[in-house]
Design a protein around this motif. Structure first.
Motif, PDB file in Angstrom:
ATOM      1  N   SER A 127       0.822  -1.209   0.000  1.00  0.00           N
ATOM      2  CA  SER A 127       0.000   0.000   0.000  1.00  0.00           C
ATOM      3  C   SER A 127       0.853   1.254   0.000  1.00  0.00           C
ATOM      4  N   ILE A 128       1.942   1.235   0.749  1.00  0.00           N
ATOM      5  CA  ILE A 128       2.862   2.372   0.777  1.00  0.00           C
ATOM      6  C   ILE A 128       3.469   2.587  -0.608  1.00  0.00           C
ATOM      7  N   ILE A 129       3.945   1.512  -1.202  1.00  0.00           N
ATOM      8  CA  ILE A 129       4.611   1.615  -2.509  1.00  0.00           C
ATOM      9  C   ILE A 129       3.646   2.086  -3.591  1.00  0.00           C
ATOM     10  N   SER A 130       2.387   1.647  -3.528  1.00  0.00           N
ATOM     11  CA  SER A 130       1.441   1.982  -4.600  1.00  0.00           C
ATOM     12  C   SER A 130       0.656   3.274  -4.357  1.00  0.00           C
ATOM     13  N   ALA A 131       0.763   3.847  -3.179  1.00  0.00           N
ATOM     14  CA  ALA A 131      -0.027   5.052  -2.865  1.00  0.00           C
ATOM     15  C   ALA A 131       0.439   6.253  -3.683  1.00  0.00           C
ATOM     16  N   LYS A 132      -0.525   7.050  -4.110  1.00  0.00           N
ATOM     17  CA  LYS A 132      -0.190   8.309  -4.783  1.00  0.00           C
ATOM     18  C   LYS A 132       0.413   9.288  -3.772  1.00  0.00           C
ATOM     19  N   ARG A 133      -0.195   9.378  -2.602  1.00  0.00           N
ATOM     20  CA  ARG A 133       0.281  10.222  -1.505  1.00  0.00           C
ATOM     21  C   ARG A 133       0.003   9.462  -0.219  1.00  0.00           C
ATOM     22  N   ILE A 134       0.901   9.615   0.739  1.00  0.00           N
ATOM     23  CA  ILE A 134       0.748   8.963   2.027  1.00  0.00           C
ATOM     24  C   ILE A 134       0.549  10.043   3.092  1.00  0.00           C
ATOM     25  N   TYR A 135      -0.550   9.917   3.818  1.00  0.00           N
ATOM     26  CA  TYR A 135      -0.836  10.798   4.937  1.00  0.00           C
ATOM     27  C   TYR A 135      -0.518  10.030   6.217  1.00  0.00           C
ATOM     28  N   LEU A 136       0.004  10.724   7.214  1.00  0.00           N
ATOM     29  CA  LEU A 136       0.350  10.085   8.474  1.00  0.00           C
ATOM     30  C   LEU A 136      -0.233  10.899   9.610  1.00  0.00           C
ATOM     31  N   SER A 137      -0.805  10.193  10.610  1.00  0.00           N
ATOM     32  CA  SER A 137      -1.471  10.912  11.687  1.00  0.00           C
ATOM     33  C   SER A 137      -1.367  10.153  13.005  1.00  0.00           C
ATOM     34  N   GLY A 138      -1.283  10.920  14.053  1.00  0.00           N
ATOM     35  CA  GLY A 138      -1.271  10.407  15.418  1.00  0.00           C
ATOM     36  C   GLY A 138      -1.246  11.610  16.340  1.00  0.00           C
ATOM     37  N   VAL A 139      -1.535  11.385  17.600  1.00  0.00           N
ATOM     38  CA  VAL A 139      -1.498  12.475  18.570  1.00  0.00           C
ATOM     39  C   VAL A 139      -0.557  12.107  19.714  1.00  0.00           C
ATOM     40  N   GLY A 140      -0.103  13.114  20.416  1.00  0.00           N
ATOM     41  CA  GLY A 140       0.772  12.893  21.556  1.00  0.00           C
ATOM     42  C   GLY A 140       2.078  12.232  21.148  1.00  0.00           C
ATOM     43  N   SER A 175       2.545   9.124  20.367  1.00  0.00           N
ATOM     44  CA  SER A 175       2.322   8.277  19.191  1.00  0.00           C
ATOM     45  C   SER A 175       2.427   9.115  17.924  1.00  0.00           C
ATOM     46  N   GLY A 176       1.967  10.363  18.002  1.00  0.00           N
ATOM     47  CA  GLY A 176       2.092  11.284  16.875  1.00  0.00           C
ATOM     48  C   GLY A 176       3.540  11.594  16.551  1.00  0.00           C
ATOM     49  N   LEU A 177       4.368  11.705  17.579  1.00  0.00           N
ATOM     50  CA  LEU A 177       5.802  11.940  17.334  1.00  0.00           C
ATOM     51  C   LEU A 177       6.438  10.758  16.603  1.00  0.00           C
ATOM     52  N   MET A 178       6.044   9.549  16.957  1.00  0.00           N
ATOM     53  CA  MET A 178       6.602   8.362  16.311  1.00  0.00           C
ATOM     54  C   MET A 178       6.203   8.314  14.831  1.00  0.00           C
ATOM     55  N   ILE A 179       4.941   8.643  14.532  1.00  0.00           N
ATOM     56  CA  ILE A 179       4.494   8.595  13.132  1.00  0.00           C
ATOM     57  C   ILE A 179       5.131   9.724  12.331  1.00  0.00           C
ATOM     58  N   LYS A 180       5.445  10.846  12.969  1.00  0.00           N
ATOM     59  CA  LYS A 180       6.155  11.921  12.271  1.00  0.00           C
ATOM     60  C   LYS A 180       7.573  11.492  11.922  1.00  0.00           C
ATOM     61  N   ALA A 181       8.204  10.714  12.779  1.00  0.00           N
ATOM     62  CA  ALA A 181       9.529  10.182  12.457  1.00  0.00           C
ATOM     63  C   ALA A 181       9.441   9.278  11.226  1.00  0.00           C
ATOM     64  N   PHE A 182       8.370   8.484  11.142  1.00  0.00           N
ATOM     65  CA  PHE A 182       8.176   7.622   9.980  1.00  0.00           C
ATOM     66  C   PHE A 182       7.896   8.453   8.730  1.00  0.00           C
ATOM     67  N   ALA A 183       7.132   9.517   8.877  1.00  0.00           N
ATOM     68  CA  ALA A 183       6.863  10.409   7.741  1.00  0.00           C
ATOM     69  C   ALA A 183       8.177  10.946   7.182  1.00  0.00           C
ATOM     70  N   SER A 185      -1.950   4.904  16.860  1.00  0.00           N
ATOM     71  CA  SER A 185      -2.737   5.206  18.057  1.00  0.00           C
ATOM     72  C   SER A 185      -2.845   3.961  18.920  1.00  0.00           C
ATOM     73  N   ALA A 186      -2.247   3.993  20.101  1.00  0.00           N
ATOM     74  CA  ALA A 186      -2.301   2.838  20.992  1.00  0.00           C
ATOM     75  C   ALA A 186      -3.742   2.459  21.303  1.00  0.00           C
ATOM     76  N   SER A 187      -4.529   3.410  21.777  1.00  0.00           N
ATOM     77  CA  SER A 187      -5.892   3.104  22.212  1.00  0.00           C
ATOM     78  C   SER A 187      -6.882   3.019  21.055  1.00  0.00           C
ATOM     79  N   GLY A 188      -6.620   3.768  19.982  1.00  0.00           N
ATOM     80  CA  GLY A 188      -7.571   3.818  18.877  1.00  0.00           C
ATOM     81  C   GLY A 188      -8.855   4.539  19.242  1.00  0.00           C
ATOM     82  N   SER A 189      -8.789   5.388  20.262  1.00  0.00           N
ATOM     83  CA  SER A 189     -10.014   6.050  20.730  1.00  0.00           C
ATOM     84  C   SER A 189      -9.974   7.570  20.613  1.00  0.00           C
TER      85      SER A 189
END
Length: 179
Positions: free
Chosen positions: A29-42, A44-52, A83-87
């Motif tokens: 999915s990553i390889i075939s995506a036209k654009r990849i959006y990344l999201s998280g808060v707190g 967990s958000g910092l970790m996804i920003k590192a991946f971005a 998101s750990a909790s998904g809530s």
């Protein structure tokens, strides 16, 4: 033993999320995506920003949700939530908007049955505590999840490098030069 040794031992005892069958689907999915959006808060958000950041260095077109320069989503795009909790209500809202726009949704979480996970096309479960769950972790709240996802994202980056034939020198060409 030191606290660091205890943390490393705890991480070493974690189930490897790369064994999950959906990892290959996420990579595709990553390889075939036209654009990849990344999201998280707190945190967990910092970790996804590192991946971005790593995905950008690998040459992918990425956007971190919430940044002022974020473009409109389209069919063929991918959004990855961490998101750990998904809530988190704002993440659930983002996922619903993404689905309405035919964006593929991937969720990294501890809770496969969360409201956020229910919006997902792909779920990668991390067997760790969230800030809301009972746990035997030696670390507070979601620390084990956050550390595990950072390691997961670095592992995915290495897999993508191999698949795409990209080395560190190639990635340096995309590294920020206005720091």
């Amino acid at each position: 033993m030191s606290e660091l040794t205890n943390i490393l031992n705890e991480l070493d005892s974690m189930t490897d999320p790369l064994i999950n069958n959906d990892i290959d689907k996420l990579i595709d999915s990553i390889i075939s995506a036209k654009r990849i959006y990344l999201s998280g808060v707190g945190r967990s958000g910092l970790m996804i920003k590192a991946f971005a950041n790593r995905l950008m260095q690998l040459g992918f077109t990425i956007s971190v949700v919430g940044e002022i320069s974020g473009p409109h989503t389209h069919h063929g795009d991918l959004i990855i939530f961490n998101s750990a909790s998904g809530s988190s209500s704002n993440l659930i809202s983002q996922a619903k908007i993404a689905r309405d726009n035919k964006v593929k949704v991937a969720v990294i979480t501890t809770n496969e049955t969360s409201e956020l996970a229910q919006q997902a096309d792909l779920i990668i479960e991390i067997k760790a505590q969230s800030k809301f769950s009972q746990s035997t972790s030696i670390q507070p709240m979601g620390s084990l999840f956050e550390q595990s996802t950072l390691l997961l994202f670095d592992s995915l980056s290495l897999k993508l490098m191999k698949i795409m034939g990209i080395n560190e020198q190639d990635m340096l060409k995309n590294h920020a030069n206005l720091e």
